[in-house]
Design a protein around this motif. Structure first.
Motif, PDB file in Angstrom:
ATOM      1  N   GLU A 166       0.816  -1.215   0.000  1.00  0.00           N
ATOM      2  CA  GLU A 166       0.000   0.000   0.000  1.00  0.00           C
ATOM      3  C   GLU A 166       0.843   1.255   0.000  1.00  0.00           C
ATOM      4  N   SER A 236      -8.960   0.390  -0.921  1.00  0.00           N
ATOM      5  CA  SER A 236      -8.893   0.029   0.494  1.00  0.00           C
ATOM      6  C   SER A 236      -9.145  -1.484   0.653  1.00  0.00           C
ATOM      7  N   ARG A 239      -6.030  -3.386  -0.317  1.00  0.00           N
ATOM      8  CA  ARG A 239      -5.017  -3.320   0.743  1.00  0.00           C
ATOM      9  C   ARG A 239      -5.347  -4.283   1.883  1.00  0.00           C
ATOM     10  N   SER A 240      -6.635  -4.336   2.257  1.00  0.00           N
ATOM     11  CA  SER A 240      -6.968  -5.216   3.384  1.00  0.00           C
ATOM     12  C   SER A 240      -6.837  -6.690   2.976  1.00  0.00           C
TER      13      SER A 240
END
Lengths: 683, 56
Positions: A166, A236, A239-240
């Motif tokens: 990220e 997002s 990234r998770s």
């Protein structure tokens, strides 16, 4: 931002009031703070960020215990007790005092989490003091929280600052914030489209063309904004999912049977990543070849034709030449020289012209011919070279693809072997890994789709804007609104261009500066690179280097130094140029354990490089990190030095001193209770 | 610093009409003034006023 003073009052391990003067002299930008393990170096680093943002880093335990243990224990129930940190600094001519404190009435044995109070006071150069309501916002404006990792950090964890998938987007965003591009971002993405809509709505409602186009544009902007939010959400999510995969892989490494296979898979994944990076470089090179010389592919045969035509023209003396025969013919016919004298046949002047007439143009024709012939033959050579370059590039691309296929096969084999381990936990972990990787892949495809849609929308918006500008207007009011909206569009387009240009300009500056700082510290022939996507890479002669922890630390340090220097340069530029759109600024660096786990050679190099990184650097270090040459170099750039003097009631512990300037300074001493006090040492 | 022969932000600003250039400066001023607020309510009205003022 220049730090002036830090005042701690019963803050965690620090007992009573402790004050550090942080101002520095010219040419001596360092403040050195020595402390034993557990003396409070990390707490002190966190005192800065707690004062500014009210938060601690993840490695700080028991974060709710803000008030010193002894002070808390000594406070009777029902009585008030407090702890605070006050940070004073200068910023753009004003002096700021940031004071954050927790004050509670003790009701229980244990401390509970309490919301701290914050007061920010600004004293302007003319002496006027103000303290508004939006205290946290004011700090955010001076040093946004997203940037704290560049200026307040722990050297031991520094390698993580720029690693992880990220990082590139966060780095890019943080740099934009730091350099003031955020104002342009907000204008482009949020406010200017809203202003255009608001102005358009000012027209009397009706069925006029302008009104319809205005509504159409507004609708498109709305969809565009939703798509942008969708992309942010997908980023997002990606990234998770990546974090989940990393965490599962970490678990697999803990299992005896799975660990060797997971390590081998990590290794293969790194190799695949490198091979993809090489493939991208080759694709880029092909694009470059085609962009620069692709036209040559369509000139085959034309050059031969041109050579033949030119040959014929040369024979006919039709190629352009300096003095044409026709010009001399005219002079002879008119019997008048260019200077106005009469030209009498058979006179020396007349005969000279006859002689010149014969040679007129020949030399030029020859030289033009040679030039043209050379150009055409060169074209042929260039075309042959282009073909060779493209063939070689294609061959390398094919080889790299084959390498990627082979590595992928090997990795699939490892996936199967990990699947086949007859341990339930491993199988569950492996399945979780697959699920998250699948989710990540889906999210990436969806993101690509959204980006494509976003491009289409942008095109439609541009079309509507063009129509809006040329639409017929019903009256003067409409004409005015049309003009106003066109003005907004003009600024919007300019800001979009500036955003692209400035981002690239800053990237180039950072890249160059980082290379410079890195080469000062690092001994290997590796080169750091901040690529177009703001990803930090370390290149070795063999391609992308696989970075060790130490190399990551030096890379991160170089990057921090580069950010700090570029921000300073832009700030200087802004002072002399009112039109300059960027912000920049001067920022201090506060770092704990600057050398991380690096060996002595690098410690020495870094101790030499640190003072050059920025105009103020507060360094927290232990005795083990400050010996010999390292200590000498660090001291050479220090305005002030402090020791965090630990007191312990543990009589089994050894009392310690630290040697500074050939003097033994108390470092660990016996006391009635655990606490630390800050003591100034003579430089 | 990057080479000056590149197309720069200054070139972009120079290509703007005088009115648009004034507006660009005003927009940056307004945005910077409210940069510390997450969802500022005064930026859009501020820019609207600036445009209206420039196109009187």
């Amino acid at each position: 931002m220049k730090l002036l003073k830090l005042k701690l009052n019963n803050f965690r391990t620090f007992y009573g009031e402790q004050v550090l003067d942080l101002s520095t002299d010219d040419g001596k930008p360092s403040i050195l703070i020595f402390g034993n393990n557990g003396a409070g170096k990390t707490t002190l680093l966190n005192a800065f960020t707690w004062a500014l943002y009210g938060t601690f880093t993840d490695d700080v335990e028991q974060q709710h215990r803000i008030i010193h243990d002894k002070v808390w224990t000594d406070t009777p129930f029902g009585k008030s007790v407090s702890a605070s940190v006050e940070l004073q600094f200068e910023h753009e001519g004003s002096r700021f005092m940031v004071a954050r404190d927790v004050t509670v009435i003790k009701k229980k044995e244990e401390q509970a989490s309490v919301e701290p109070n914050l007061i920010v006071t600004e004293t302007k150069p003319d002496g006027e003091t103000k303290s508004g309501d939006n205290h946290q916002d004011r700090i955010q404006k001076i040093l946004p929280q997203g940037l704290r990792r560049f200026f307040f950090f722990n050297g031991e964890r520094m390698e993580k600052m720029l690693t992880g998938n990220e990082n590139s987007e966060e780095v890019q965003q943080a740099i934009k914030t730091l350099l003031g591009l955020e104002a342009i971002e907000r204008a482009v993405d949020i406010h200017l489209p809203k202003v255009a809509s608001k102005l358009s709505r000012g027209i009397n409602k009706g069925t006029s063309q302008l009104n319809e186009l205005g509504e159409q544009k507004e609708q498109l902007e709305r969809i565009k904004s939703e798509k942008q939010k969708e992309i942010q959400q997908l980023d997002s999510d990606i990234r998770s999912y990546q974090k989940e995969v990393q965490s599962v892989e970490g678990e697999l490494r803990k299992n005896d049977q799975a660990a060797p296979l997971q390590d081998a898979r990590d290794n293969l994944s790194d190799q695949i990543k490198d091979a993809h990076s090489k493939l991208n470089t080759l694709k880029e090179r092909k694009r470059d070849f085609i962009a620069k010389s692709g036209f040559l592919a369509f000139t085959g045969g034309i050059d031969q034709t041109v050579i033949k035509m030119a040959e014929a023209m040369r024979r006919r003396r039709e190629l352009p030449a300096g003095i044409q025969r026709s010009f001399i013919d005219e002079l002879l016919e008119d019997c008048e020289c260019i200077c106005g004298r009469a030209l009498v046949p058979k006179s020396p002047e007349y005969e000279e012209l006859i002689r010149r007439r014969y040679n007129a143009g020949l030399a030029d024709v020859e030289s033009r011919w040679l030039y043209l012939n050379g150009q055409m033959r060169n074209l042929n050579d260039e075309r042959t070279k282009l073909l060779e370059d493209l063939t070689q590039n294609a061959q390398e691309e094919q080889n790299t693809r084959q390498v990627i296929d082979r590595l992928n096969e090997k990795r699939s084999d490892l996936d199967r072997r990990l699947d086949g381990i007859n341990v339930q936990d491993v199988q569950i972990l492996e399945q979780r890994r697959k699920d998250y990787m699948e989710k990540e892949k889906d999210a990436r495809v969806e993101k690509l789709h959204c980006k494509h849609k976003l491009n289409e929308l942008e095109e439609q918006i541009q079309n509507t804007r063009r129509k809006y500008r040329s639409a017929e207007v019903a009256d003067e009011a409409e004409r005015k609104v049309q003009h106003q909206v066109s003005l907004i569009d003009e600024v919007l387009d300019a800001f979009k261009k500036i955003r692209v240009l400035k981002t690239e300009e800053v990237r180039q500056q950072l890249d160059a500066k980082m290379k410079e700082v890195f080469s000062r510290i690092f001994i290997k022939s590796y080169t750091p690179e901040l690529n177009d996507a703001f990803e930090l890479q370390l290149k070795s002669p063999a391609g992308v280097a696989i970075r060790s922890t130490g190399e990551n630390q030096i890379l991160s340090l170089s990057f921090v130094g580069a950010v700090s220097e570029v921000a300073k340069e832009i700030h200087e530029l802004k002072k002399h140029d009112q039109d300059e759109v960027l912000g920049g600024g001067i920022y201090p660096i506060v770092m704990d354990a600057p050398f991380g786990n690096l060996d002595v050679t690098y410690q020495e190099e870094i101790s030499q490089a640190l003072p050059a990184l920025t105009s103020q650097i507060i360094t927290l270090l232990s005795q083990a990190q400050a010996r010999g040459k390292v200590m000498k170099k660090l001291q050479g750039s220090a305005t002030r030095m402090y020791v965090l003097h630990s007191y312990t009631p543990n009589r089994e512990a050894k009392e310690e001193t630290i040697e500074i300037n050939n003097r033994a300074v108390p470092y660990v001493s016996y006391g009635d209770f655990e606490h630390t006090i800050v003591e100034k040492v003579t430089v | 610093m990057p080479p000056t022969s590149q197309y720069t932000a200054r070139d972009v600003l120079n290509e703007l009409s005088p009115e648009a250039r004034k507006l660009a400066q005003k927009v940056i001023q307004i945005e910077n003034k409210h940069l510390d607020v997450q969802n500022p309510t005064q930026v859009v009205p501020g820019i609207v006023d600036a445009v209206k003022g420039l196109t009187k």
